[in-house]
Design a protein around this motif. Structure first.
Motif, PDB file in Angstrom:
ATOM      1  N   VAL A  83     -20.380  -0.398  -8.408  1.00 45.38           N
ATOM      2  CA  VAL A  83     -19.039   0.000  -7.974  1.00 45.38           C
ATOM      3  C   VAL A  83     -18.061  -1.128  -8.320  1.00 45.38           C
ATOM      4  CG1 VAL A  83     -19.628  -0.680  -5.580  1.00 45.38           C
ATOM      5  CG2 VAL A  83     -17.651   0.779  -5.992  1.00 45.38           C
ATOM      6  N   HIS A  84     -16.952  -0.741  -8.950  1.00 48.65           N
ATOM      7  CA  HIS A  84     -16.021  -1.751  -9.466  1.00 48.65           C
ATOM      8  C   HIS A  84     -15.287  -2.460  -8.330  1.00 48.65           C
ATOM      9  CE1 HIS A  84     -12.732  -3.595 -11.728  1.00 48.65           C
ATOM     10  NE2 HIS A  84     -13.545  -3.505 -12.766  1.00 48.65           N
ATOM     11  N   VAL A  85     -15.128  -3.753  -8.506  1.00 49.90           N
ATOM     12  CA  VAL A  85     -14.562  -4.608  -7.457  1.00 49.90           C
ATOM     13  C   VAL A  85     -13.110  -4.228  -7.119  1.00 49.90           C
ATOM     14  CG1 VAL A  85     -13.922  -6.424  -9.123  1.00 49.90           C
ATOM     15  CG2 VAL A  85     -14.448  -7.044  -6.758  1.00 49.90           C
ATOM     16  N   THR A  86     -12.367  -3.719  -8.071  1.00 54.23           N
ATOM     17  CA  THR A  86     -10.987  -3.284  -7.762  1.00 54.23           C
ATOM     18  C   THR A  86     -11.015  -2.017  -6.916  1.00 54.23           C
ATOM     19  OG1 THR A  86     -10.229  -4.299  -9.808  1.00 54.23           O
ATOM     20  CG2 THR A  86      -8.741  -2.693  -8.809  1.00 54.23           C
ATOM     21  N   ASP A  87     -12.022  -1.178  -7.144  1.00 55.94           N
ATOM     22  CA  ASP A  87     -12.185   0.003  -6.283  1.00 55.94           C
ATOM     23  C   ASP A  87     -12.611  -0.425  -4.876  1.00 55.94           C
ATOM     24  OD1 ASP A  87     -11.407   1.883  -8.169  1.00 55.94           O
ATOM     25  OD2 ASP A  87     -13.418   2.066  -9.009  1.00 55.94           O
ATOM     26  N   LEU A  88     -13.444  -1.449  -4.788  1.00 57.96           N
ATOM     27  CA  LEU A  88     -13.797  -1.965  -3.449  1.00 57.96           C
ATOM     28  C   LEU A  88     -12.538  -2.482  -2.759  1.00 57.96           C
ATOM     29  CD1 LEU A  88     -17.137  -3.912  -4.046  1.00 57.96           C
ATOM     30  CD2 LEU A  88     -16.829  -1.646  -3.036  1.00 57.96           C
ATOM     31  N   ALA A  89     -11.694  -3.186  -3.506  1.00 60.62           N
ATOM     32  CA  ALA A  89     -10.452  -3.716  -2.913  1.00 60.62           C
ATOM     33  C   ALA A  89      -9.617  -2.569  -2.353  1.00 60.62           C
ATOM     34  CB  ALA A  89      -9.669  -4.496  -3.958  1.00 60.62           C
ATOM     35  N   SER A  90      -9.502  -1.485  -3.111  1.00 65.25           N
ATOM     36  CA  SER A  90      -8.659  -0.379  -2.625  1.00 65.25           C
ATOM     37  C   SER A  90      -9.281   0.273  -1.396  1.00 65.25           C
ATOM     38  CB  SER A  90      -8.383   0.638  -3.735  1.00 65.25           C
ATOM     39  OG  SER A  90      -9.508   1.436  -3.968  1.00 65.25           O
ATOM     40  N   LYS A  92     -17.650   3.344   9.750  1.00 65.77           N
ATOM     41  CA  LYS A  92     -18.375   2.629   8.687  1.00 65.77           C
ATOM     42  C   LYS A  92     -18.566   3.553   7.494  1.00 65.77           C
ATOM     43  CE  LYS A  92     -22.088   3.042  11.951  1.00 65.77           C
ATOM     44  NZ  LYS A  92     -22.837   2.184  12.846  1.00 65.77           N
ATOM     45  N   PHE A  93     -18.535   2.948   6.330  1.00 64.25           N
ATOM     46  CA  PHE A  93     -18.584   3.747   5.103  1.00 64.25           C
ATOM     47  C   PHE A  93     -19.481   3.088   4.060  1.00 64.25           C
ATOM     48  CE2 PHE A  93     -14.502   4.414   7.158  1.00 64.25           C
ATOM     49  CZ  PHE A  93     -14.477   5.801   7.252  1.00 64.25           C
ATOM     50  N   ASN A  94     -20.196   3.924   3.314  1.00 63.05           N
ATOM     51  CA  ASN A  94     -20.946   3.450   2.151  1.00 63.05           C
ATOM     52  C   ASN A  94     -20.024   3.519   0.940  1.00 63.05           C
ATOM     53  OD1 ASN A  94     -23.083   3.368   3.878  1.00 63.05           O
ATOM     54  ND2 ASN A  94     -24.223   5.056   2.943  1.00 63.05           N
ATOM     55  N   LEU A  95     -20.027   2.478   0.147  1.00 62.64           N
ATOM     56  CA  LEU A  95     -19.147   2.457  -1.025  1.00 62.64           C
ATOM     57  C   LEU A  95     -19.964   2.284  -2.302  1.00 62.64           C
ATOM     58  CD1 LEU A  95     -16.263   0.110   0.217  1.00 62.64           C
ATOM     59  CD2 LEU A  95     -16.352   2.611   0.329  1.00 62.64           C
ATOM     60  N   GLY A  96     -20.019   3.351  -3.073  1.00 65.49           N
ATOM     61  CA  GLY A  96     -20.691   3.294  -4.368  1.00 65.49           C
ATOM     62  C   GLY A  96     -19.836   4.022  -5.386  1.00 65.49           C
ATOM     63  N   SER A  97     -20.422   4.245  -6.555  1.00 68.18           N
ATOM     64  CA  SER A  97     -19.642   4.906  -7.604  1.00 68.18           C
ATOM     65  C   SER A  97     -20.033   6.369  -7.730  1.00 68.18           C
ATOM     66  CB  SER A  97     -19.877   4.211  -8.934  1.00 68.18           C
ATOM     67  OG  SER A  97     -21.174   4.539  -9.376  1.00 68.18           O
ATOM     68  N   GLY A 129      -9.631   8.717   2.172  1.00 72.58           N
ATOM     69  CA  GLY A 129      -8.815   9.104   1.017  1.00 72.58           C
ATOM     70  C   GLY A 129      -9.006   8.135  -0.143  1.00 72.58           C
ATOM     71  N   TRP A 130     -10.222   7.538  -0.195  1.00 73.68           N
ATOM     72  CA  TRP A 130     -10.518   6.554  -1.252  1.00 73.68           C
ATOM     73  C   TRP A 130     -10.729   7.256  -2.585  1.00 73.68           C
ATOM     74  CZ3 TRP A 130     -15.917   4.647  -2.718  1.00 73.68           C
ATOM     75  CH2 TRP A 130     -15.854   3.509  -3.526  1.00 73.68           C
ATOM     76  N   LYS A 131     -10.063   6.751  -3.617  1.00 77.82           N
ATOM     77  CA  LYS A 131     -10.266   7.293  -4.972  1.00 77.82           C
ATOM     78  C   LYS A 131     -10.665   6.152  -5.885  1.00 77.82           C
ATOM     79  CE  LYS A 131      -6.896  11.060  -4.899  1.00 77.82           C
ATOM     80  NZ  LYS A 131      -6.238  10.740  -3.602  1.00 77.82           N
TER      81      LYS A 131
END
Ligand code: UFG
Length: 329
Positions: free
Chosen positions: A225-232, A249-254, A302-304
């Motif tokens: 998962v791209h670090v700029t997407d993690l930032a957003s 809590k949320f899982n963040l992947g691509s 609403g993460w994109k």
């Protein structure tokens, strides 16, 4: 809003700082001991307070003068292997340091807390993709320390109403599109920067740790998962806390996994370098496949994601390394 970014000179923290400081309405201070982070990763115009989360006086100084309303907490030791050989180093910083930080949060009535958690919580997962409420049984002290903080945050909400979001990153990677900041760990511990060391002339070949896993090409599958997407996702999390005043809590992947071989091939295409690879024994503790179910973050926050293509991701890392052949100094 005043936001304090602990560990804001590090890899993921500095990308959040860069994104949030571009937005109107936020005043940002970075708090970092610079043990692993780089002062050069903090943008001009953002104040860097040098200090340690384990030091009450350092924290008191910044909390008393800046009075943050929200804290982003990236400050942690992150190497799984080292956490197995030196667990107390991990408990001291990642758990005890976070206790000291949360005590400052409580003393000063800081409202919101966003925590860098990890896929390592899930150990060997029960199912793929991994959902937020799946069983958490970490397989190493690093994951244990992150789970301990998640548990502590729930207790802080129950006891004094601290609202928090825990973000479980899967494999953070890539670099800001400008190439000005990126992943610069010493020693390098993660697959993409390790692979890129070959075309950078810093290593002769890559070792692939095991090709007898239960995956189509036999090498481990991870969710990059791209670090700029993690930032957003962090910014969306703070917006969510302000709007709903509710912890989560949320899982963040691509949304998609790639094997180690596929990463090496993507790096060959991006760099035009042959990147020789040799298969070695498995690295202890690596599960076959780790892929996140990230729909909750999309639906609730609403993460994109901006980056879904693995070559585009590796390209951003490559741009960074080309701009900074000797790292960030
Ligand atoms: N790998 C190689 N060769 C290398 C380095 C890594 O084959 O030189 C392989 C690993 O064995 C693994 C994959 O590449 O299969 C990815 O390895 P990384 O070390 O880059 O990342 P991990 O998936 O092991 O770790 C990541 C985060 C950790 C987090 C973990 C959650 O970096 O912080 O996911 O499980 F704890």
């Amino acid at each position: 809003m005043k936001v304090l970014v602990c560990g804001g000179a590090g890899y993921i923290g500095s990308h959040l700082v860069r994104e949030i400081s571009k937005l109107p309405g936020y005043e940002v201070v970075v708090f970092d001991n610079l043990a692993k982070g780089h002062a050069a990763a903090v943008p001009a115009g953002v104040k860097l307070e040098r200090g340690d989360i384990r030091n009450k006086d350092d924290l008191e100084r910044v909390f008393a003068s800046f009075k943050p309303e929200a804290v982003f907490h990236f400050a942690a030791w992150i190497e799984v292997g080292e956490s197995c050989s030196d667990p107390l180093k991990y408990y001291e910083n990642n758990v005890c340091g976070t206790v000291t930080l949360l005590q400052a949060v409580q003393r000063h009535g800081t409202k919101y807390f966003i925590f860098s958690s990890t896929a390592a919580l899930f150990g060997t997962p029960d199912r793929i993709p991994i959902h937020e409420f799946d069983t958490t049984v970490p397989k190493n002290p690093y994951g244990d320390t992150k789970l301990a903080v998640e548990v502590m945050l729930k207790a802080c909400d129950d006891a004094f109403g601290l609202k928090s979001v825990c973000l479980r990153y899967f494999n953070a990677c890539g670099a800001d599109a400008s190439g000005e900041i990126g992943e610069d760990h010493e020693p390098e511990s993660h697959i993409i920067p390790i692979v890129l060391q070959v075309p950078r002339g810093k290593r002769e070949k890559v070792f692939i740790f095991g090709n007898d896993y239960n995956t189509p090409d036999g090498t481990c599958i991870r969710d990059y998962v791209h670090v700029t997407d993690l930032a957003s996702a962090h910014i969306k999390s703070l917006e969510y806390l302000v709007k709903h005043n509710k912890s989560d809590k949320f899982n963040l992947g691509s949304g998609k996994g790639f094997s180690v071989k596929e990463i090496v091939e993507a790096a060959r295409r991006v760099t035009g370098h042959p990147i020789p690879a040799e298969v070695k024994d498995r690295r202890p503790g690596d599960p076959d496949t780790l892929v996140a179910a990230s729909q909750r973050a999309e639906e609730i926050l609403g993460w994109k994601r901006q980056y879904t293509d693995i070559e585009a991701i590796v390209q951003t890392a490559w741009n960074f390394h080309q701009k900074h052949p000797n790292g960030l100094h």
